[in-house]
Design a protein around this motif. Structure first.
Motif, PDB file in Angstrom:
ATOM      1  N   UNK A  64      -6.900 -11.383   1.094  1.00 34.10           N
ATOM      2  CA  UNK A  64      -6.038 -11.186   2.262  1.00 34.10           C
ATOM      3  C   UNK A  64      -6.860 -10.657   3.433  1.00 34.10           C
ATOM      4  N   UNK A  65      -7.680  -9.656   3.161  1.00 31.38           N
ATOM      5  CA  UNK A  65      -8.504  -9.086   4.231  1.00 31.38           C
ATOM      6  C   UNK A  65      -9.495 -10.111   4.772  1.00 31.38           C
ATOM      7  N   UNK A  66     -10.041 -10.944   3.900  1.00 27.88           N
ATOM      8  CA  UNK A  66     -10.982 -11.978   4.339  1.00 27.88           C
ATOM      9  C   UNK A  66     -10.317 -12.960   5.298  1.00 27.88           C
ATOM     10  N   UNK A  67      -9.031 -13.204   5.105  1.00 25.98           N
ATOM     11  CA  UNK A  67      -8.302 -14.164   5.941  1.00 25.98           C
ATOM     12  C   UNK A  67      -7.500 -13.493   7.054  1.00 25.98           C
ATOM     13  N   UNK A  71      -2.972  -7.003   3.625  1.00 25.29           N
ATOM     14  CA  UNK A  71      -3.076  -6.844   2.179  1.00 25.29           C
ATOM     15  C   UNK A  71      -1.790  -6.277   1.569  1.00 25.29           C
ATOM     16  N   UNK A  72      -1.094  -5.431   2.327  1.00 27.53           N
ATOM     17  CA  UNK A  72       0.155  -4.874   1.823  1.00 27.53           C
ATOM     18  C   UNK A  72       1.220  -5.956   1.651  1.00 27.53           C
ATOM     19  N   UNK A  73       1.285  -6.874   2.603  1.00 27.26           N
ATOM     20  CA  UNK A  73       2.239  -7.981   2.498  1.00 27.26           C
ATOM     21  C   UNK A  73       1.952  -8.806   1.250  1.00 27.26           C
ATOM     22  N   UNK A  77       4.226  -9.455  -2.126  1.00 30.67           N
ATOM     23  CA  UNK A  77       4.606 -10.809  -2.560  1.00 30.67           C
ATOM     24  C   UNK A  77       4.108 -11.087  -3.972  1.00 30.67           C
ATOM     25  N   UNK A  78       2.869 -10.737  -4.233  1.00 32.21           N
ATOM     26  CA  UNK A  78       2.293 -10.996  -5.559  1.00 32.21           C
ATOM     27  C   UNK A  78       2.946 -10.134  -6.637  1.00 32.21           C
ATOM     28  N   UNK A  79       3.326  -8.929  -6.296  1.00 33.43           N
ATOM     29  CA  UNK A  79       4.002  -8.082  -7.272  1.00 33.43           C
ATOM     30  C   UNK A  79       5.299  -8.738  -7.721  1.00 33.43           C
ATOM     31  N   UNK A  80       6.073  -9.244  -6.779  1.00 34.56           N
ATOM     32  CA  UNK A  80       7.323  -9.935  -7.116  1.00 34.56           C
ATOM     33  C   UNK A  80       7.029 -11.174  -7.948  1.00 34.56           C
TER      34      UNK A  80
END
Length: 99
Positions: A64-67, A71-73, A77-80
């Motif tokens: 996320x940081x690379x793009x 990262x929190x978003x 999303x990934x947690x869900x």
């Protein structure tokens, strides 16, 4: 990653809709592999392996940081998504064992 220069709201929406279609397809593909993973695990604890979950989240945050995405978003999303897929994998695991 290349972002096209759009000249109308309709064009922006077209690109967003196209990306949404691809995202849904990729999530479905990921879920297919998750279900296959159940065949290679010996227990539900193996499915819920904490170290693997943490590694996935760390990787997602880094990407996320690379793009330049929050990262929190992506972690939310990934947690869900991962939680739902773990439940799916557990069902797959239990169904395979009940045959």
């Amino acid at each position: 990653m290349k972002i096209e220069e759009c000249h109308s709201l309709e064009e922006v929406r077209h690109y967003i809709d196209d990306l949404d279609d691809k995202i849904v397809e990729l999530i479905a593909e990921r879920n297919g592999y998750v279900k296959q993973a159940a065949r290679f695990k010996d227990s539900i604890d193996d499915i819920k392996e904490k170290d693997r979950m943490e590694a996935v989240m760390d990787r997602v945050r880094t990407r996320a940081m690379e793009f330049g995405v929050s990262p929190n978003l992506l972690t939310k999303l990934y947690t869900i998504m991962v939680d739902a897929m773990v439940e799916s994998e557990i069902s797959e695991f239990q169904n395979a064992r009940s045959l």
